[in-house]
Structure formats: structure tokens, C-alpha cells
Design a protein around this motif. Sequence first.
Motif, short mmCIF file in Angstrom:
data_model
loop_
_atom_site.label_atom_id
_atom_site.label_comp_id
_atom_site.label_asym_id
_atom_site.label_seq_id
_atom_site.Cartn_x
_atom_site.Cartn_y
_atom_site.Cartn_z
N ILE A 1 0.84 -1.20 0.00
CA ILE A 1 0.00 0.00 0.00
C ILE A 1 0.87 1.25 0.00
O ILE A 1 0.62 2.20 -0.75
CB ILE A 1 -0.94 0.00 1.22
CG1 ILE A 1 -1.93 -1.18 1.14
CG2 ILE A 1 -1.70 1.32 1.33
CD1 ILE A 1 -2.72 -1.39 2.41
N LYS A 2 1.91 1.25 0.82
CA LYS A 2 2.81 2.39 0.90
C LYS A 2 3.44 2.69 -0.46
O LYS A 2 3.60 3.85 -0.86
CB LYS A 2 3.89 2.13 1.94
CG LYS A 2 4.86 3.28 2.14
CD LYS A 2 5.89 2.97 3.21
CE LYS A 2 6.88 4.11 3.39
NZ LYS A 2 7.89 3.80 4.44
N ASN A 3 3.79 1.63 -1.20
CA ASN A 3 4.42 1.78 -2.52
C ASN A 3 3.40 1.88 -3.65
O ASN A 3 3.78 1.93 -4.82
CB ASN A 3 5.37 0.61 -2.78
CG ASN A 3 6.52 0.56 -1.80
OD1 ASN A 3 6.96 1.60 -1.29
ND2 ASN A 3 7.00 -0.65 -1.52
N GLN A 4 2.11 1.89 -3.27
CA GLN A 4 1.01 1.94 -4.23
C GLN A 4 1.08 0.80 -5.24
O GLN A 4 0.71 0.95 -6.41
CB GLN A 4 0.98 3.29 -4.95
CG GLN A 4 0.72 4.46 -4.00
CD GLN A 4 0.53 5.77 -4.74
OE1 GLN A 4 0.44 5.83 -5.96
NE2 GLN A 4 0.46 6.86 -3.99
N CYS A 5 1.55 -0.35 -4.79
CA CYS A 5 1.59 -1.55 -5.63
C CYS A 5 0.34 -2.38 -5.35
O CYS A 5 0.42 -3.52 -4.85
CB CYS A 5 2.85 -2.35 -5.34
SG CYS A 5 4.38 -1.49 -5.77
#
Length: 463
Positions: free
Chosen positions: A226-230
Motif C-alpha cells: 500500500i505504501k508503494n502503491q503496488c
Amino acid sequence: MGKGDASPPGHSVGMAALNPRKMPGKKREKLSVHVVTWNVASAAPPLDLSDLLQLNKQDMNLDIYIIGLQEMNSGIISRLSDTAFEDPWSSFFMDVLSPLNFIKISYVRMQGLLLLVFAKYQHLPYIQILSTKTTPTGFYGYWGNKGGVIICLKMYGYYVSIINCHLPPHVANNDQRLEHFDRILEMQNFEGHKIPNILDHDLILWFGDMNFRIEDFGLHFVRQSIKNQCYSDLWEKEQLTIAKKHDPLLREFQEGPLLFPPTYKFDRNSNNYDTSEKRRKPAWTDRILWRLKRQPQTRPFTPNVPVTHFSLSLKSYVSHMMYSISDHKPVTGTFDLELKPLMTVPLITMMPDGLCTMENDMLVSYSSTPDFHSSSWDWIGLYKVGMRHVNDYVSYVWARDNQISFSDNLNQVYMNISNIPETEDQFLLCYYSNNLNSVVGISKPFKVRAAGGGKEKVLLERI
């Protein structure tokens, strides 16, 4: 006003029809529909919902709002208060939307589940509310803490069902979630209403806190993705995505891409995922699905494939991170609904030249279509422009009891307006059909002005 000591009309849930806008020769209609789903976790409405309702977008010309809430405050004291008064969320939405010419045309509530439908004036003559239902699935179908609330309507002649649901929680209960999904769908029979089976409806809009979770992946991997928007790394283990691969009926329900962060579970008043001891894994619990009726198959050699008369296209599917009153973030979907109207004339037409007054009475003239069946309990209400819902009249009259003349399908009734003060407000007249539980006709806006400064006579100034 007739009917003896009968209580004022307007207690029915359904409503439909305003502004007798005839559309002879009009081939297609495009409606912009905005759907909201939000588990509000018993919270009160925030001060500003402009972003949620897209009010901050100047180019957004919406026609219909469909709003579904889950986990509204359903304690005994709260429910008793809501019985006597509008619940705070409904009141909030009406306060915001009624000045923009949206009217609450229908609603249904089951404990913490609430479903609201608003529409602009010009579309109301062509919307009929056919049925509202509650389908509890909690405690073997006896408790409404989980389940679905449904509004079935006919829009421009097409059948549309709207479902707001709250399914069982926890990652291990996926089979139970799918079972409840099927049960809600199976319970939508409308016996005695001459309404087709829900799977034969032209459109099903289904949304809510579906509680589907992300399997297998650990908490650290999910949060890092989520943090890396993956987000694509998580889709292959997302339970609803997996279920659609194996269930043919569920596969018929479409959804936009999940390009926003998982909407559950957040610490309240923040954008931080759960920091409590339980450290729940984030998930896309809040979803919006739709299903269009299967179109007839055309033969391969057909030279001219007919253009569909009813289509839905998704314009936006997003979460709204700015709201933090709940452990869920709201999700909205904006659609263009394009259709060829099957209904082009309202059942009742208020005659624009038939409004005149004598002393304290207003003479109202109207006509009806040949297939309209009136009832002794039909009534005509006088409303201020900007009314919130069908009960929001300033005066009314029973149509049959006060009828003074009719010929060649022209009907006339008198309505007492002696209690209406002189005002700059605009007014509308609406005809409410008891058989259809709907408003089926509306006048054009007009103003009520005193003649010569006196109040013994009234002039109607058309807008």
C-alpha cells in the motif's frame, strides 16, 4: 379537506414524478448517477461532505444520488429518536441537496443500514418506486445487523434494483459472505407486485461493506504494498476477485479497478491503518458493483448489430481519504446511464393555464393519460421549490373529494391556500398516486402574490 379525520397524506415511502416535461421524439437520455457507500461506525455526519457528493466539481452535472450507509447508530434511544424525527444523516443530505433541486424520492432502513435515493426535478415524472425491502441475514436471518436493504424502481420504463448490504466480517468467513450474498439475491422476489425477477431487471446496483479481505499475505507485506502503491500485488489474493473467477453469477457483476488504497481499517480521526493491539490487516471492504441484464445475442451474419437501448459506463471509482470519523473510508462511483426512454409522458399533467384563484382558494386543473387509474386516496400537494421529500407540503387536498368538474379528461379541484403568507418563494403542485405510492405529476414553478396589497385575493405569477 375530505376523508373525515384521516391523517395527512404522504406517509408512504415511494415518490415519483415532477415537471411534465414531454419528450416526443427524444431518442436518448443520459443520466449522471453518483453512488456513495460508507460504513460510518455510528458516527454523526461531519460538517462538510462536499467532496463526497462532488459538490466541489463545477463540471459535475449530476442527476441522481444513491447513498448507502452501514453501521449507523442503531441503539434503542437513537432508533426511538429517528422514529419521531429524521435521522441525522438523512437530514444532513436533504439539507445539502434540496437547495440544488434534488428531492429524496425513496429510502429504506434496517437497523444500521440506510439507503437513500435523490433525483432532480426533471427526472421525477419518469421514476416510479415499485418496492422497498429489508433482508436480514444476521442470526440465521432473524437479525438485521447484517443483510441488505433494497429499493426497486422503474426509471424511464426500465427496471432498476439498488442494494445496500453489510456482509459478515473476518478473513475466515469468506464462505459465509458468499452465502449471504446469494441469499440476499435469492430473497428478491416481488410476488403480487407484477415485478420481474431481479435477475431480469435491466440494472442491479449492489454496494456496501462487503467485508471481503486479502488472504495469505502478511500484514507487513500488505502495508508495504500500500505504501508503494503496488495495489496489483494484492489483487490476486483479494477474496472477491478470487470468488468471481469461480462463481458464474457473481462474475456477471462488474466493478471498476481498485486503484485506491484499501478502505479498512483505520484509526479514527487519522489516515493511519490500525495501530491497536489487534493490528487488523487492511482490506477493500467497501465496494460498488453493477450488473446489466444480458442483451439478446445477435447472429454473426447480422449486418447491422442494434445499438443497446440501455447502457452504463463508469466515470469514476475512488475512495475519499479526507474523511476520518470512521474506521472505514467512503467510496464513490460516478456513472453515465444512457437509455432510450420507454416512458416519455407523465401520467398526470398539471395544466399551466389552469391555475387561478378566487378569494382563498386555488383552482387546479390537470389531465391524465388513458392508462392512469386514480384512487379515492389520491391527493394534490402544494410545495415550495426546494422541498426535501414528498411529506414536505405546505397544503394539500384530496383529489376526488374536492373535484368540482371534469370533462374530456380535464379535472379541476379547489385547494385552500388561506394559511399561506405572502412570500417571494416559488411553489409547485404535485399529484400523488396512492396506487403507485408515487408523485405522478407536477406543475411548473409559480409565485403566489397578493393582489393590490390585500390578502383576500391571490394572483399566480408563472415563472
